[in-house]
Design an enzyme around this catalytic site. Sequence first.
Site, PDB file in Angstrom:
ATOM      1  N   ASP A 208       0.815  -1.214   0.000  1.00 34.70           N
ATOM      2  CA  ASP A 208       0.000   0.000   0.000  1.00 34.70           C
ATOM      3  C   ASP A 208       0.849   1.263   0.000  1.00 34.70           C
ATOM      4  O   ASP A 208       0.313   2.367  -0.055  1.00 34.70           O
ATOM      5  CB  ASP A 208      -0.912   0.026   1.235  1.00 34.70           C
ATOM      6  CG  ASP A 208      -2.128  -0.867   1.073  1.00 34.70           C
ATOM      7  OD1 ASP A 208      -2.270  -1.449  -0.016  1.00 34.70           O
ATOM      8  OD2 ASP A 208      -2.914  -1.004   2.025  1.00 34.70           O
ATOM      9  N   ASP A 466      -9.078  26.768 -40.637  1.00 35.96           N
ATOM     10  CA  ASP A 466      -8.543  25.545 -40.045  1.00 35.96           C
ATOM     11  C   ASP A 466      -9.532  24.924 -39.076  1.00 35.96           C
ATOM     12  O   ASP A 466      -9.755  23.703 -39.081  1.00 35.96           O
ATOM     13  CB  ASP A 466      -7.229  25.841 -39.318  1.00 35.96           C
ATOM     14  CG  ASP A 466      -6.094  26.158 -40.276  1.00 35.96           C
ATOM     15  OD1 ASP A 466      -6.122  25.640 -41.405  1.00 35.96           O
ATOM     16  OD2 ASP A 466      -5.194  26.922 -39.896  1.00 35.96           O
ATOM     17  N   GLY A 601      -8.120  14.419 -43.017  1.00 29.27           N
ATOM     18  CA  GLY A 601      -8.006  13.634 -44.245  1.00 29.27           C
ATOM     19  C   GLY A 601      -6.877  14.115 -45.131  1.00 29.27           C
ATOM     20  O   GLY A 601      -6.147  13.315 -45.731  1.00 29.27           O
ATOM     21  N   MET A 602      -6.681  15.421 -45.216  1.00 25.18           N
ATOM     22  CA  MET A 602      -5.611  15.964 -46.050  1.00 25.18           C
ATOM     23  C   MET A 602      -4.239  15.536 -45.528  1.00 25.18           C
ATOM     24  O   MET A 602      -3.320  15.280 -46.303  1.00 25.18           O
ATOM     25  CB  MET A 602      -5.705  17.492 -46.074  1.00 25.18           C
ATOM     26  CG  MET A 602      -4.646  18.181 -46.929  1.00 25.18           C
ATOM     27  SD  MET A 602      -4.720  17.661 -48.660  1.00 25.18           S
ATOM     28  CE  MET A 602      -6.259  18.444 -49.147  1.00 25.18           C
TER      29      MET A 602
END
Length: 684
Positions: A208, A466, A601-602
Site C-alpha cells: 500500500d 482551419d 483527411g488531407m
Amino acid sequence: HFGSRVLSKAYLFLASTTPQPIAAMPRRSFARTVSSATAAASLAAATAAAESDIAFAMPAAQPRLRSTHASAASSAATSEGAGRQGTGTGFAGANAALTLAAAAGAASALSTVVRRRARRHGGSARGLASSVGPRRPQSGLTGLASAPLAPTVTPTDAAEPGETRGDRLARGMKLAYWMYMAPAHIGTLRVASSFKNVHAIMHAPLGDDYFNVMRSMLERQRDFTPVTASIVDRHVLARGSGEKVVDNITRKDRDDKPDLIVLTPTCTSSILQEDLGNFVKRASETTSSDVLLADVNHYRFNEYQAADRTLAQIVQLYMEKAKDAGVTVEKSKKPSANIIGTFTLGFHNSHDCRELKRMLRDMGIETNIVIPEGASVHDLHKMSRAWFNIVPYREIGHMAAKYLKEEYNMPIVDTTPFGIGETAKFVRELAEICKSQGYDGFDFEEYIDEQTRFVSQAAWFARSIDCQNLTDKRAVVFGDATHAAGMTRVLAREMGIKVVCAGTFCKHDEEWFREQVAGLCDETLVTDDHTQVADMIARLEPAAIFGTQMERHIGKRLDVPCGVISTPVHIQNFPLTYRPFLGYEGTNQIADLTYNSFTLGMEDHLIEIFGGHDTKEIISDSLSSAGETESAIPWSPDGLAELSKIPGFVRGKIKKRTETYAVANNCKEITAEVIFAAKEAVGA
C-alpha cells in the site's frame, strides 16, 4: 493476505469429505468429546455463528455449509447416546459437526485476531464485512442457531429474485487492473504532501506504500516525498501496532521537525479497527508538532472525496486553533482572494494556479493564500483576510470553502475558467463580489474584451478556416467532472465539434455533471469501469477522443487519436514548460490540443504522397519512394507466411536483409526458400 490464507485453508478443510485428523481419532476419545447433547449443540451454535465469515469470503462453500448443517442438526439430537455407544450414525453426524466447527473456527480466528469484536458484542461472532456497511437480515442460509450474518460489500444493490448473499457478493466485486481513482488514503497523502513542512505517516502493509514512488516519478520536484510508511506486519497482527505508530510519530517529530504530522490508515489496515485516535493523542503529548488523524472512511470515500475532507479538516484545525488563541485577522484593504484546490499530482494544477494569479494581478486583486500547494499550515489562519475564495476544481476545495463561508461569511467563486465563455463568466463573478464590497477601480468588461481579442487566440482560431474544417467532427470526452464538463462546453459551443458522448468517472458528482453537459452531447456516461468506456468508444467510432491516460491507450488500440485532458495521466502531462488549461492562456492550450488531436483527411493524403505513413515499416536504406521502387521485389504467399513466423522485434531486419539478398542474386520473387537461403548466406 493473512485472511486469504486462513479462509482458503478453512475452505479446503471444509470441502474434505473425510477429514483425516478427525477420522483417525480413537472412538473412545471422540465419544468423550461429544458425550452430551449440550456439547454437540454448542458445536452447532459455534458453526452457525462463524458461518457468516466463511460465506462472506467463499460463496461457493454455501452448498457444503447447508449439508453439513443438516448433519450437525442430526448430531445434536442423537449425540449423547451415540457418544456412549459409539454408533456409526452418531459418529458421522458429530464428525460432520466438528468438521464445520474446525473450519468455522479457522475463519472466526481472523475476526478475533484482527478486530476482537467478540468481547464487545457479548461473544457473538460476526462476519468480516460487518465493518463495511449496515447490517441487514439474511435469509439465504439456515442453521441450528440464529447468528447475524455479515452484509454484502455492496449494500446499496438490490437483491435479484432467488439470489443468495454469495451471488450478490460475487456480482458486486470485480478484479480491476486499472482504476480512475485511487483509494482514499492517496487523496489524504496528496493533500498532506502538498503543504510545506507537513509529514504524513501511512499505517499500511507492504504494497500500500506506493505513493512515494508514484509522486517521485511524476512530480518533477527536487524535494523528497514527505511520507513515511508504518508497516503492518505479522508482529503488528499479533501484538497490535500502538507502540509502533507512536514511535514512528515521535521519531519523525524529532528528526524532521514538521509543523504537522498527519496519520492515515489505508483501506487494508482499517480492517484492524485499531484506535488510531488514541495513538495520536498519546503521541501528541510528547511531540512539538501538531498531530492529526485524517477523518476519512476508507470504505465509503474515494481519492477525491478523501482529499476534500482532509483539506477541510486541516483548515478547520488551524482556524479554530487561532480563534482559541485570540488571534484576529482584519480584511485586506485591497481586493484579495484565496485559491483553494491546487495540489500535487493534479492535472496541470501548478500551471493553472500561475495563470489565475496572473489574471488576479491584472485586475488589481491580491492573491492572499494558495492552498494546499506550497502553503504553510501556520498561515492558514490568515485565510479570513481575503475577500473571497476561488475554488477552480469540483474535486477538491469545496468543503474547506463552505466552512469558511459559514464561519467567516466569505463568498465562493466556483466557476471553472475553462474556455472563453466560462473564463468571461468567471471574471464577471469576481467583478460582482468586488463591486459589492466597494471596489470600483477596474473595468472588468474592458479586460474581458482585451484578453479575448489579443491574449487568447482561441476566439480568432474558432472562426478560421482551419477550425471550420473540424465542424461536425465526432468526438468523445471522458475525465474528471471538472475537465470533462469544461471540454464538452468548449468543443460544442466554441468550436462546433459534435460531442457524441461526454462522461466522467466521478460517480459521486454525477448530478452536477449531467446538469453541465445537458444539451451539449448526444449521450452521457458516468462510470468508473474503463471497459464500459472502451466499448462506448468502439461503438460510436469518433474522430478523436479527449480523456485520460486510459482513453489514450484505448485510442491506440482503435487507431483513434486522443488528447489528454484529465488525470490519471502519465509523465508527459507533467510538463516543465508553461501549459495551463485555465484562464485566457489556457484557451490557447485547449485550441492547440483540440486541433492537433484530430487526424485530418488531407494530412493522411499528403503523407501517402510523400512516401507513406510514418508508421510504415522501413525495408530499404532510403525513405523516398524512388529508392524503394528500385529494390522492390514481390513476396510470394509462402514467403509472407514464413516471415510472419519470425518474432516481431527482429522481423524488420530479417525482411530487409532478405530483400538485399534477393536483389543481389537476381531473384524474381521472394519465397520461403529465398528466406532460408538468405539465412544460410550469413551463417544463421
